[in-house]
Design a protein around this motif. Structure first.
Motif, PDB file in Angstrom:
ATOM      1  N   ARG A 188     -13.492  -8.571   5.921  1.00  0.00           N
ATOM      2  CA  ARG A 188     -14.020  -7.500   6.779  1.00  0.00           C
ATOM      3  C   ARG A 188     -13.467  -6.124   6.385  1.00  0.00           C
ATOM      4  O   ARG A 188     -14.110  -5.109   6.659  1.00  0.00           O
ATOM      5  N   SER A 189     -12.292  -6.093   5.748  1.00  0.00           N
ATOM      6  CA  SER A 189     -11.710  -4.794   5.382  1.00  0.00           C
ATOM      7  C   SER A 189     -12.291  -4.242   4.092  1.00  0.00           C
ATOM      8  O   SER A 189     -11.888  -3.179   3.635  1.00  0.00           O
ATOM      9  N   GLY A 190     -13.263  -4.942   3.486  1.00  0.00           N
ATOM     10  CA  GLY A 190     -13.874  -4.451   2.252  1.00  0.00           C
ATOM     11  C   GLY A 190     -15.009  -3.496   2.474  1.00  0.00           C
ATOM     12  O   GLY A 190     -15.671  -3.082   1.516  1.00  0.00           O
ATOM     13  N   VAL A 191     -15.268  -3.096   3.727  1.00  0.00           N
ATOM     14  CA  VAL A 191     -16.420  -2.235   4.015  1.00  0.00           C
ATOM     15  C   VAL A 191     -16.241  -0.832   3.463  1.00  0.00           C
ATOM     16  O   VAL A 191     -17.220  -0.094   3.319  1.00  0.00           O
ATOM     17  N   LEU A 243      -4.997  -2.790   7.483  1.00  0.00           N
ATOM     18  CA  LEU A 243      -5.656  -2.015   6.431  1.00  0.00           C
ATOM     19  C   LEU A 243      -6.967  -1.427   6.930  1.00  0.00           C
ATOM     20  O   LEU A 243      -7.317  -0.288   6.625  1.00  0.00           O
ATOM     21  N   LEU A 244      -7.708  -2.200   7.701  1.00  0.00           N
ATOM     22  CA  LEU A 244      -8.994  -1.726   8.218  1.00  0.00           C
ATOM     23  C   LEU A 244      -8.794  -0.582   9.195  1.00  0.00           C
ATOM     24  O   LEU A 244      -9.579   0.367   9.237  1.00  0.00           O
ATOM     25  N   ASP A 245      -7.695  -0.660   9.969  1.00  0.00           N
ATOM     26  CA  ASP A 245      -7.442   0.370  10.976  1.00  0.00           C
ATOM     27  C   ASP A 245      -6.793   1.620  10.380  1.00  0.00           C
ATOM     28  O   ASP A 245      -7.132   2.750  10.756  1.00  0.00           O
ATOM     29  N   ASP A 246      -5.853   1.420   9.452  1.00  0.00           N
ATOM     30  CA  ASP A 246      -5.032   2.534   8.975  1.00  0.00           C
ATOM     31  C   ASP A 246      -5.262   2.908   7.525  1.00  0.00           C
ATOM     32  O   ASP A 246      -4.709   3.894   7.054  1.00  0.00           O
ATOM     33  N   GLY A 247      -6.049   2.132   6.790  1.00  0.00           N
ATOM     34  CA  GLY A 247      -6.163   2.353   5.353  1.00  0.00           C
ATOM     35  C   GLY A 247      -7.355   3.194   4.946  1.00  0.00           C
ATOM     36  O   GLY A 247      -7.740   3.175   3.774  1.00  0.00           O
ATOM     37  N   ALA A 248      -7.952   3.930   5.863  1.00  0.00           N
ATOM     38  CA  ALA A 248      -9.098   4.769   5.514  1.00  0.00           C
ATOM     39  C   ALA A 248      -8.692   5.785   4.460  1.00  0.00           C
ATOM     40  O   ALA A 248      -7.658   6.442   4.563  1.00  0.00           O
ATOM     41  N   GLY A 249      -9.506   5.927   3.427  1.00  0.00           N
ATOM     42  CA  GLY A 249      -9.230   6.886   2.370  1.00  0.00           C
ATOM     43  C   GLY A 249      -8.359   6.345   1.263  1.00  0.00           C
ATOM     44  O   GLY A 249      -8.118   7.038   0.278  1.00  0.00           O
ATOM     45  N   LEU A 265     -14.840 -12.879  -0.216  1.00  0.00           N
ATOM     46  CA  LEU A 265     -14.438 -11.471  -0.349  1.00  0.00           C
ATOM     47  C   LEU A 265     -15.573 -10.632  -0.930  1.00  0.00           C
ATOM     48  O   LEU A 265     -15.779  -9.488  -0.510  1.00  0.00           O
ATOM     49  N   ALA A 266     -16.321 -11.190  -1.882  1.00  0.00           N
ATOM     50  CA  ALA A 266     -17.435 -10.440  -2.472  1.00  0.00           C
ATOM     51  C   ALA A 266     -18.494 -10.118  -1.429  1.00  0.00           C
ATOM     52  O   ALA A 266     -19.097  -9.035  -1.441  1.00  0.00           O
ATOM     53  N   ARG A 267     -18.747 -11.060  -0.519  1.00  0.00           N
ATOM     54  CA  ARG A 267     -19.726 -10.784   0.538  1.00  0.00           C
ATOM     55  C   ARG A 267     -19.266  -9.650   1.449  1.00  0.00           C
ATOM     56  O   ARG A 267     -20.090  -8.969   2.057  1.00  0.00           O
ATOM     57  N   GLY A 268     -17.966  -9.454   1.528  1.00  0.00           N
ATOM     58  CA  GLY A 268     -17.448  -8.370   2.357  1.00  0.00           C
ATOM     59  C   GLY A 268     -17.349  -7.047   1.635  1.00  0.00           C
ATOM     60  O   GLY A 268     -16.898  -6.060   2.224  1.00  0.00           O
ATOM     61  N   GLY A 269     -17.746  -6.984   0.358  1.00  0.00           N
ATOM     62  CA  GLY A 269     -17.741  -5.723  -0.365  1.00  0.00           C
ATOM     63  C   GLY A 269     -16.617  -5.578  -1.378  1.00  0.00           C
ATOM     64  O   GLY A 269     -16.492  -4.527  -2.010  1.00  0.00           O
TER      65      GLY A 269
END
Length: 424
Positions: free
Chosen positions: A370-373, A342-348, A394-398
């Protein structure tokens, strides 16, 4: 959910291939045959014609019973050429009752055999472990069998074939002859209809990620009003011209696609609840105008359902959820791989994750955090022993997080995220 029916017809040849006749000798038949043999042997041994004739007479009854059954089975196979089954609604949904009607048609429009004993075989997952009581109606050349189903578990379960039982007049032998073929019936997961107001949350996530809470009036188009839309968004000039309610909608290149990530627990009641929640959330996001892709850790790929063909997409999402299974091997490692993807391919994309209470130290939770940025991430954490630490991580990650326990309070959790977004 739109209800519809399905029917299937099979010829006598197909029926014979679908299953063999099961023949059973009753305890009476076993006793009479044994007695006949014993009396015949005794009569021969004692040179008693009387005892011998009695033994032969008893054995003759057993032979007549066998011939009767063989002839009845052949007549049934020739006379009843088709079985048509109608299931309403189709597909079925777990927790919602359905009805089945089986029509067995004779090859000639003659009266059916009086007292024809007809029943239907059904998987326990379709009957809810309840005894089924069928109503039978007869007409010239046709017999109909109707009964209720109470599906309890999603999946694809066997139903049928219809079985006709015949017995000889002496009660020595009976036989079950299949008429028609077995059918595999899909059962969709139980879902709850989440309010369309969830769209306000999605709008909020999109605008927050762009650094704006509302789109400008110059950037607006209109669309038809949907139940749950904010009345303040009604565009009255367009409504007056069209004669039907329309609301303002953002005009920028449509809404972004959404990913629904389903972190499924092991098989059991919790799995069925998690799949039902996944389907409910996916349908709600789809109704808000987003293309939807289901991602289940451990699966190689998944299809994206377009929002434009909403009815087709709704059916597709529900059908895809019929076969969802938890990841093989380590669930935490599978979740970590999906989170990295998700972090690599889920932009947008908007990401809505249904997460098991795994704890802050779980590798999957750390990777998901980490993918919550991107700021376009919502997590619904199922209540459990480590739910609080999972939410905090998860909340700390956004991620915007809330908790849910079962399908009955999922709508409240959905609304909680909406309110949290509006306060953001």
């Amino acid at each position: 959910m739109t209800s519809r029916g399905t029917s299937s017809a099979t010829t006598a040849a197909e029926a014979s291939r679908a299953g063999r006749t099961e023949t059973v000798v009753t305890s009476r038949g076993i006793g009479m045959t044994s007695a006949g043999v014993a009396v015949t042997v005794l009569g021969v041994g004692l040179a008693s014609p009387f005892l011998t004739l009695i033994g032969i007479a008893v054995l003759s009854c057993a032979a007549i019973a066998a011939l009767w059954i063989a002839g009845s089975v052949q007549i049934l196979r020739r006379r009843y050429r088709a079985a048509r089954r109608v299931i309403v609604p189709f597909p079925l949904a777990a927790g919602s009752p359905g009805t089945v009607t089986v029509d067995i048609e004779a090859i000639r429009p003659t009266s059916l055999v009086p007292g024809l004993d007809i029943r239907e075989q059904a998987a326990a997952e379709l009957t809810g472990m309840r005894p089924t009581t069928a109503s039978v109606s007869r007409a010239r050349g046709l017999v109909s069998l109707s009964y209720s189903l109470h599906p309890t578990t999603r999946g694809r379960w066997p139903l049928g074939p219809a079985v006709v039982r015949t017995a000889d007049p002496f009660g020595l032998v009976w036989a079950d002859t299949p008429v028609g073929a077995e059918e595999v019936v899909p059962v969709r997961p139980r879902i709850v209809e989440l309010p369309a107001a969830g769209g306000s949350r999605m709008d909020g996530l999109e605008q927050i990620s762009r650094g704006a809470r509302r789109a400008s009036s110059d950037d607006a188009a209109v669309r038809e009003y949907r139940h749950g839309d904010d009345p303040r968004r009604v565009h009255w000039p367009s409504t007056a011209r069209r004669g039907s309610l329309v609301v303002r909608a953002d005009e920028h290149a449509g809404r972004p696609p959404a990913v629904v990530l389903a972190d499924l627990p092991p098989a059991g009641a919790d799995l069925e609840t998690a799949v039902g929640a996944t389907a409910s959330v996916a349908l709600a996001v789809l109704a808000d105008g987003h293309a939807v892709r289901l991602v289940v850790p451990g699966r190689e790929s998944s299809r994206r359902w377009a929002a434009e063909a909403r009815d087709e997409a709704r059916i597709g999402v529900l059908d895809e959820c019929i076969d969802l299974t938890p990841a093989q091997g380590s669930p935490s490692e599978a979740l970590a791989r999906s989170a990295t993807s998700l972090l690599d391919d889920g932009a947008g994309s908007l990401v809505i994750a249904l997460v098991e209470p795994r704890g802050a130290e779980d590798p999957g939770v750390r990777a998901l955090s980490r993918s919550g940025v991107t700021g376009r991430t919502v997590a619904l954490v199922r209540q459990g022993r480590h739910a609080a630490s999972t939410r905090d991580a998860l909340a700390r990650g956004g991620w915007r997080c809330t908790s849910w326990r079962d399908l009955d309070d999922l709508a409240q959790a959905w609304a909680d995220v909406a309110r949290a977004t509006e306060r953001a």
